[in-house]
Every structure is written in structure tokens, then in C-alpha cells.
Design an enzyme around this catalytic site. Structure first.
Site, mmCIF file in Angstrom:
data_model
loop_
_atom_site.group_PDB
_atom_site.id
_atom_site.type_symbol
_atom_site.label_atom_id
_atom_site.label_comp_id
_atom_site.label_asym_id
_atom_site.label_seq_id
_atom_site.Cartn_x
_atom_site.Cartn_y
_atom_site.Cartn_z
ATOM 1 N N ASP A 131 -1.609 9.589 -5.518
ATOM 2 C CA ASP A 131 -0.398 8.765 -5.491
ATOM 3 C C ASP A 131 0.536 9.121 -6.650
ATOM 4 O O ASP A 131 1.762 9.132 -6.508
ATOM 5 C CB ASP A 131 -0.763 7.274 -5.486
ATOM 6 C CG ASP A 131 -1.873 6.921 -6.483
ATOM 7 O OD1 ASP A 131 -2.377 7.822 -7.194
ATOM 8 O OD2 ASP A 131 -2.247 5.737 -6.564
ATOM 9 N N GLY A 168 0.801 -1.221 0.000
ATOM 10 C CA GLY A 168 0.000 0.000 0.000
ATOM 11 C C GLY A 168 0.833 1.270 0.000
ATOM 12 O O GLY A 168 0.354 2.319 0.388
ATOM 13 N N LEU A 169 2.079 1.160 -0.460
ATOM 14 C CA LEU A 169 2.899 2.374 -0.521
ATOM 15 C C LEU A 169 2.908 2.973 -1.931
ATOM 16 O O LEU A 169 3.728 3.829 -2.239
ATOM 17 C CB LEU A 169 4.328 2.093 -0.041
ATOM 18 C CG LEU A 169 4.461 1.736 1.448
ATOM 19 C CD1 LEU A 169 5.908 1.495 1.814
ATOM 20 C CD2 LEU A 169 3.889 2.834 2.341
ATOM 21 N N GLY A 170 2.005 2.500 -2.769
ATOM 22 C CA GLY A 170 1.804 3.193 -4.047
ATOM 23 C C GLY A 170 2.669 2.719 -5.191
ATOM 24 O O GLY A 170 3.000 3.498 -6.081
ATOM 25 N N SER A 171 3.011 1.412 -5.210
ATOM 26 C CA SER A 171 3.932 0.970 -6.256
ATOM 27 C C SER A 171 3.339 1.097 -7.666
ATOM 28 O O SER A 171 4.080 1.288 -8.628
ATOM 29 C CB SER A 171 4.404 -0.458 -5.993
ATOM 30 O OG SER A 171 3.294 -1.302 -5.856
HETATM 31 O O1 PMV Z 1 -5.289 2.389 -0.968
HETATM 32 P P1 PMV Z 1 -4.357 3.466 -1.396
HETATM 33 O O2 PMV Z 1 -3.161 3.569 -0.520
HETATM 34 O O3 PMV Z 1 -4.001 3.381 -2.843
HETATM 35 O O4 PMV Z 1 -5.141 4.854 -1.201
HETATM 36 C C1 PMV Z 1 -6.419 5.074 -1.756
HETATM 37 C C2 PMV Z 1 -6.908 6.442 -1.396
HETATM 38 C C3 PMV Z 1 -8.319 6.752 -1.890
HETATM 39 O O5 PMV Z 1 -8.604 8.101 -1.533
HETATM 40 C C4 PMV Z 1 -9.342 5.853 -1.211
HETATM 41 C C5 PMV Z 1 -8.439 6.582 -3.393
HETATM 42 C C6 PMV Z 1 -7.752 7.667 -4.212
HETATM 43 O O6 PMV Z 1 -7.384 7.379 -5.355
HETATM 44 O O7 PMV Z 1 -7.607 8.806 -3.731
#
Ligand code: PMV
Length: 332
Positions: free
Chosen positions: A156, A109-112
Site C-alpha cells: 500500500d 480499505g482503500l489504503g488511507s
Molecule cells: O486489507 P488491506 O486492503 O490493507 O490489504 C491487506 C493485504 C495483505 O496482503 C493481507 C497484507 C499486506 O500488508 O500485504
């Protein structure tokens, strides 16, 4: 003058953590995101076919980039190449090798996905000597992410391209001055599907639009106060805002009635961090699993990390507020 032919170009893009504002940012509100030192690298080199090598994901194969249905291990890189080549009418094939440096292909969940997209576009733009601005690279990378996963705010992608800590509203990154952020990050061990959770929240919104509009407005207020707290380095205030934000995320109706987009494991890591002296703690991202973050005074960071570990989390050590995508090197 003899034209200089590039052999190989490598770019690197950081990962991200959502400090405040997840979900609300999908619906036009602001969020605050920081770039973290969990980089993904992409190398571009000449080739006689479009070839993708994502060894940490066990993929090494030629791919037809005129398609749009790509193998999932390389979907972001392949769509990035397709979009880049279409934008600049390029037909010369390249080989793309990608690698996540800290997480070695694990999804925590760090945006890879955003990082690999950003790194591929930055490397391609340098390789083909296209003088793209950060905003142009951001827009092409954001389009690519939407082409693959259909949903998302682009927060991200903004972190991967611009780096640092950003106040972000869909398509509009605004850098925040922020020198240090004492984050302690805990991974739950449960990979979360952002796309599924975002879709579930969308479904709940269809049933109760006013309820969610109210929650999103409250989150937006927290984010704006969070910007002020960061700018004045008032970490106590920022921690309190993180707690308030977590309180609202618990009020989401989906997917778990009892704690919204949070979950039992996230809640126990958050509680452990707070009990050990963190200023504030919350989930970071879509929720359910992936990571929680806590903000702690320097002298408490070790005990917060120990408490997260004892509660069943895995502490991920990486710096926040790191620079955005950049070229690492050229050569063979
Ligand atoms: O799950 P992650 O770490 O990719 O974060 C998603 C964040 C949301 O706001 C739920 C979706 C987005 O694209 O902003």
C-alpha cells in the site's frame, strides 16, 4: 540571496487496490497493486508546537512526537513526523493537517493509512528542502507503517509513493505498463481489520505451514501470469486469474472455515459482478469485509455496478492506475 522560508506545503498521495496476491505478499511472494484516485492530503506549516489536525476524524491537538504511543486518529502522521525529524535531526515543530478527499475519514480499505503516511513524508521532505528519492521516501514511509501496525508487506505504501500499477515484492516495487483498467469496485459496508486478519492467517500458518506454502506458491504463479496479462492487455485472461486467485483465498483456513478469508457478503457481490458479465472478480485486501473488485468490459461496467448495488454493495467510483504522491502546492 535571501533564504526562502516556506509557509505551507501540501502533498497528496493516492489510495490502493490489490489486484492479485494479497496475503502471499506478506510471505515473500509477488503481488500486483494499483494506485486509485482516493487521495489523502497532508499539509505542513510552521508552528510553535507539533500540532495535528485530522478534522475528518475529529482530532485537533498538540502531540509530543518524541513519544511513540500516539492517539490512533493521527498515529501514522505522528510517527511519520517523528521518523522524518529523527532521520534529519530536525527539532523545529510543524503543524500537520490531514484530510481524506474521497472517503472523508471513512475506512473502506482503500489504503488511507499508507496514503496519509506517504503524503506526510512527501510534504515534510519538500517543506524542509530535503531532496529524497522516491525509494528513500518509500522506505521511510514503510518503516513508519510498520512502527504503527507491526505487520504488512508495504504494498500500500508502494502504491501511495510510486502510483501507477506495480508488480510488488516486499520492499521492491516494479512499475507495470498499464493504460486502462476497467475496474468496478464494491464496498461491502463491513470495515475489516487488516492487522487482525493477517495475525489470524499467521496463526493458521503455524499449524499448517506446508499447506500455506503451497497456496502462496500458487498465488505467486497467478501474479506472474497476471503481469503478462496486463502487459498484453488481455483482460479476459486477467479476469480469469482474478477468479483463480479468489478460489485460493477461499481455501485459507481462517477466519471462516467455509470460505477462507472471503465472507458471505464478499461472495455475493463477487457472484453478482460475474453474473452481470465481469471478466473476473475477487476480494481485494485482507478479506472478510472492505472491498471487492471486478474487471469488466467497458460496455458491461454499468450493469456490473448495478448488480453489485442490488446485491447490497456500495459502488465506489474511482479511477485506477493514477500517479503517486506529489506536491499540490505551496503558500498560505
Ligand atoms: O486489507 P488491506 O486492503 O490493507 O490489504 C491487506 C493485504 C495483505 O496482503 C493481507 C497484507 C499486506 O500488508 O500485504
Amino acid at each position: 540571496m535571501k533564504a526562502h522560508k516556506k509557509e505551507m506545503v501540501t502533498a497528496q498521495a493516492p489510495g490502493k487496490l490489490m489486484l492479485l496476491g494479497e496475503h502471499a505478499v506478506v510471505y515473500g511472494r509477488n503481488c500486483i497493486v494499483t494506485a486509485v484516485d482516493a487521495p489523502v492530503r497532508a499539509s505542513v506549516s510552521p508552528s510553535d508546537e507539533f500540532y495535528f489536525d485530522a478534522r475528518d476524524l475529529g482530532f485537533s491537538q498538540a502531540v509530543d512526537v518524541r513519544e511513540s504511543d500516539f492517539p490512533k486518529q493521527v498515529a501514522f502522521a505522528a510517527f511519520a513526523v517523528k521518523n522524518f525529524c529523527e532521520r534529519f535531526s530536525i527539532t523545529a515543530p510543524v503543524r500537520i493537517a490531514t484530510e481524506s478527499i474521497v472517503t472523508a475519514g471513512r475506512k473502506v480499505g482503500l489504503g488511507s493509512s499508507a496514503s496519509v503516511t506517504a503524503a506526510t513524508i512527501v510534504a515534510l521532505s519538500h517543506f524542509h528542502s530535503k531532496n529524497m528519492s522516491r525509494q528513500e521516501m518509500f522506505e521511510l514511509a514503510f518503516k513508519t507503517v510498520l512502527d504503527v501496525q507491526k505487520v504488512g508487506s508495504g504494498f500500500d505504501v508502494a502504491a501511495a509513493i510510486y502510483g501507477g500499477t506495480l508488480l510488488y515484492r516486499r520492499g521492491e516495487p516494479a512499475p507495470l505498463k498499464c493504460d486502462k483498467l476497467g475496474l468496478v469496485i464494491g464496498y461491502t459496508g463491513i470495515p475489516a481489520s487488516t492487522v487482525d486478519i493477517v495475525r489470524q492467517v499467521a496463526e493458521s500458518i503455524r499449524n499448517q505451514p506446508d499447506y500455506y506454502e503451497g497456496l502462496f506458491d500458487e498465488i505467486n504463479r497467478i501474479v506472474i501470469n497476471g503481469k503478462k496479462a496486463i502487459e498484453s492487455e488481455n483482460w479476459q485472461a486477467l479476469g480469469e486469474l482474478m477468479n483463480q486467485n479468489q478460489g485460493i483465498l477461499r481455501k485459507f483456513r481462517s477466519p471462516s472455515e467455509s470460505c477462507g478469508v472471503s465472507s458471505e457478503i464478499l461472495e455475493s457481490l463477487i457472484k453478482a459482478a460475474l453474473d452481470a458479465g465481469a471478466y473476473g472478480a475477487k476480494l481485494s485486501g485482507a478479506g472478510v469485509g472492505d472491498c471487492m473488485i471486478s474487471l469488466a468490459p467497458e460496455e458491461k461496467q454499468e450493469s456490473v455496478a448495478d448488480a453489485i448495488t442490488k446485491a447490497g454493495g456500495t459502488v465506489i467510483s474511482c479511477l485506477a492506475n493514477v500517479p503517486g504522491a506529489r506536491i499540490m502546492g505551496e503558500g498560505n
